[in-house]
Design an enzyme around this catalytic site. Sequence first.
Site, PDB file in Angstrom:
ATOM      1  N   ARG A  41     -17.656 -39.160  64.235  1.00 38.54           N
ATOM      2  CA  ARG A  41     -16.757 -39.706  63.560  1.00 38.54           C
ATOM      3  C   ARG A  41     -15.857 -40.774  64.118  1.00 38.54           C
ATOM      4  O   ARG A  41     -15.254 -41.478  63.666  1.00 38.54           O
ATOM      5  CB  ARG A  41     -16.009 -38.222  63.017  1.00 38.54           C
ATOM      6  N   SER A  79     -10.701 -30.296  65.082  1.00 40.89           N
ATOM      7  CA  SER A  79      -9.989 -29.125  64.625  1.00 40.89           C
ATOM      8  C   SER A  79      -9.698 -28.324  65.835  1.00 40.89           C
ATOM      9  O   SER A  79     -10.721 -27.832  66.481  1.00 40.89           O
ATOM     10  CB  SER A  79     -11.045 -28.386  63.720  1.00 40.89           C
ATOM     11  N   ARG A  84     -25.834 -28.342  61.586  1.00 42.61           N
ATOM     12  CA  ARG A  84     -25.083 -27.745  60.231  1.00 42.61           C
ATOM     13  C   ARG A  84     -26.131 -28.032  58.984  1.00 42.61           C
ATOM     14  O   ARG A  84     -26.401 -28.932  58.567  1.00 42.61           O
ATOM     15  CB  ARG A  84     -23.843 -28.069  60.244  1.00 42.61           C
ATOM     16  N   ARG A  96     -20.815 -36.763  57.113  1.00 40.67           N
ATOM     17  CA  ARG A  96     -21.249 -35.429  57.003  1.00 40.67           C
ATOM     18  C   ARG A  96     -22.682 -35.375  57.157  1.00 40.67           C
ATOM     19  O   ARG A  96     -23.626 -35.607  56.295  1.00 40.67           O
ATOM     20  CB  ARG A  96     -20.673 -34.914  55.740  1.00 40.67           C
TER      21      ARG A  96
END
Length: 425
Positions: free
Chosen positions: A390, A350, A260, A275
């Site tokens: 994470r 998510s 990303r 991140r």
Amino acid sequence: MHDIRVIRTDPAAFDAAMARRGLSPVSSEILALDTQRRAAQTALQEKQARRNALAKEIGQGKRQGADTAALEAEATALRTDMDGLETAVSEFDAAIKRILEALPNVLDASVPDGPDETANVELKRVGEPRAFNFVPKQHFELGEALGMMDFATAAKLAGARFTVLRGKLARMERALAQFMLDFHTQERGYEETIVPSLVNEATAYGTAQLPKFEEDLFKTTDGRYLIPTAEVPLTNMVAGDIVAEKQLPIRVTSLTDCFRSEAGSAGRDTRGMLRQHQFRKVEMVCIAHPEKSWDEHEWMTRSAEMVLERLGLPYRRIVLCSGDTGFASTRTHDIEVWLPGQGTYREISSCSNCKDFQARRMNARFRGGSDGKAVSFVHTLNGSGLAVGRTLIAVMENYQQADGSITVPEALRPYLGGLEAIAAG
């Protein structure tokens, strides 16, 4: 992608749905183009019918030795008119598509309204955060002190937002991924799948990464894209297909590197490995029957939560509000894990139900119904099961000891040869 027939039926309801996303009314523009397109299509069909009739008249006239010049001239003129109408229909189609593909999914009625993450709603909280008799450190402090988390070398190799893991921490990250895959495949019914990390434009379009979010992707010189998540190739495995109803649900999981650009995240989580431009994630994807997709959403969410429960990590489930729900999702559950070093909960998974939004872009359908012949769009769901880096952070911070060592959770010890703790030296 949206069904234009729904917009035709109730444009006010569609505008209200987009308003929940913070968008201005758009149905009138879409329907104006649609009206012109349908008028052009009708005219094209009428001219085609006349041209077909002329072809018969010309053929009959020639067999009878009649002069067909006028008829042939009319047919030629019709062909010119038809070419123009075909171009117009294509242009109207393209204009409508450009608008529709830029519009987010319609939110489920159960999604709370709100402008941003401050309006997200906590649904439940599981596990009590550990009471420390010392000030808990953040993961990067622990990892650097152990000599097993190296940001300086990563920056030398690739720049900011990369990490080099060494030794037992590297082994623990690998163990976490193996543990997650074993859990999802052996206990939750997902099929382990290895997919490409590069996809073509059509695949990125199918799950709605393109065209709206191209700046978030890394693009290669030959027009391919590095995947931001395994959701992209996993979901697209049914693109263009008509699967049998009895095959549903199709549950698949994959461990991949994810890439990303983190466009727009300057200044956020710049320290540590929360991140990153490159990270590993175990992804879950389900291709579901429309009547079963909410059951699958709960199954997927629980699958992610159970990983945290097995690891003994406190977490909470959040339903995202209208202003924070992703582009392709109709409802999203975020799972946030407790990070004692930060003293807060942070997203680790998510899980989203996209209903038929992605399926329409991919033309992914199933055959079923009472007669076994009806064809309908499938529903697609995706969720992290979990973000491996994470999870490593969460284990490090929640299992840290006063001397800087990290206790290995019981569930991971079989994957680490019985290792009970990670310490320096």
